[in-house]
Scaffold this motif. Sequence first.
Motif, PDB file in Angstrom:
ATOM      1  N   LYS A   3       0.806  -1.211   0.000  1.00 45.20           N
ATOM      2  CA  LYS A   3       0.000   0.000   0.000  1.00 45.20           C
ATOM      3  C   LYS A   3       0.844   1.269   0.000  1.00 45.20           C
ATOM      4  O   LYS A   3       0.508   2.236  -0.663  1.00 45.20           O
ATOM      5  CB  LYS A   3      -0.939  -0.016   1.199  1.00 45.20           C
ATOM      6  N   ASN A   4       1.944   1.288   0.731  1.00 45.83           N
ATOM      7  CA  ASN A   4       2.763   2.490   0.849  1.00 45.83           C
ATOM      8  C   ASN A   4       4.040   2.414   0.013  1.00 45.83           C
ATOM      9  O   ASN A   4       5.018   3.073   0.319  1.00 45.83           O
ATOM     10  CB  ASN A   4       3.118   2.743   2.314  1.00 45.83           C
ATOM     11  N   THR A   9       2.623   5.386  -4.277  1.00 45.65           N
ATOM     12  CA  THR A   9       2.664   6.815  -3.961  1.00 45.65           C
ATOM     13  C   THR A   9       2.699   7.650  -5.232  1.00 45.65           C
ATOM     14  O   THR A   9       2.011   8.676  -5.329  1.00 45.65           O
ATOM     15  CB  THR A   9       3.899   7.124  -3.083  1.00 45.65           C
ATOM     16  N   ASN A  12      -0.751   7.509  -6.844  1.00 48.12           N
ATOM     17  CA  ASN A  12      -1.675   8.379  -6.112  1.00 48.12           C
ATOM     18  C   ASN A  12      -1.494   9.842  -6.510  1.00 48.12           C
ATOM     19  O   ASN A  12      -2.472  10.550  -6.750  1.00 48.12           O
ATOM     20  CB  ASN A  12      -1.470   8.226  -4.600  1.00 48.12           C
ATOM     21  N   THR A  40      -6.637  14.548  -1.357  1.00 49.33           N
ATOM     22  CA  THR A  40      -5.757  13.389  -1.470  1.00 49.33           C
ATOM     23  C   THR A  40      -6.485  12.269  -2.203  1.00 49.33           C
ATOM     24  O   THR A  40      -7.707  12.275  -2.310  1.00 49.33           O
ATOM     25  CB  THR A  40      -5.274  12.909  -0.084  1.00 49.33           C
ATOM     26  N   GLU A  42      -6.359   7.907  -2.735  1.00 55.31           N
ATOM     27  CA  GLU A  42      -5.823   6.610  -2.327  1.00 55.31           C
ATOM     28  C   GLU A  42      -6.252   5.563  -3.346  1.00 55.31           C
ATOM     29  O   GLU A  42      -7.417   5.179  -3.393  1.00 55.31           O
ATOM     30  CB  GLU A  42      -6.344   6.217  -0.942  1.00 55.31           C
TER      31      GLU A  42
END
Length: 122
Positions: A3-4, A9, A12, A40, A42
Amino acid sequence: MRKNSIKNTRINGEVQRELSNIIRGEIKDPRIHPMTSVVTVEVAPDLKTCKAYISVLGDEEAQKNTLAGLRSAEGFIRRELAHSINLRNTPEITFILDQSIEYGVRMSKMIDDVTGEKHDKT
């Protein structure tokens, strides 16, 4: 893909930039308030879904109308996103109203009011 991860990133950020451009320049719906920003984004690691947090600078009625306008234009926005970003899958977008900016402005005003009262008394 985690996810990160760096790739997630970057995706996104790119989706957020393109969504902002589409909302600002492409959509002609009068319900969408001109002071709408994408706070933002996601995108899920499998690129199937996307949560877009939207901030609207206006009253509650403007926020409801903007959210309704964006939800009705979801198909158009997704198609434009597919044309501008080359991803394996174009994510299905869910718009969520983010009121953190409005909350921050309200808290700042309250703090200014309290500190102003203290200065008036001294």
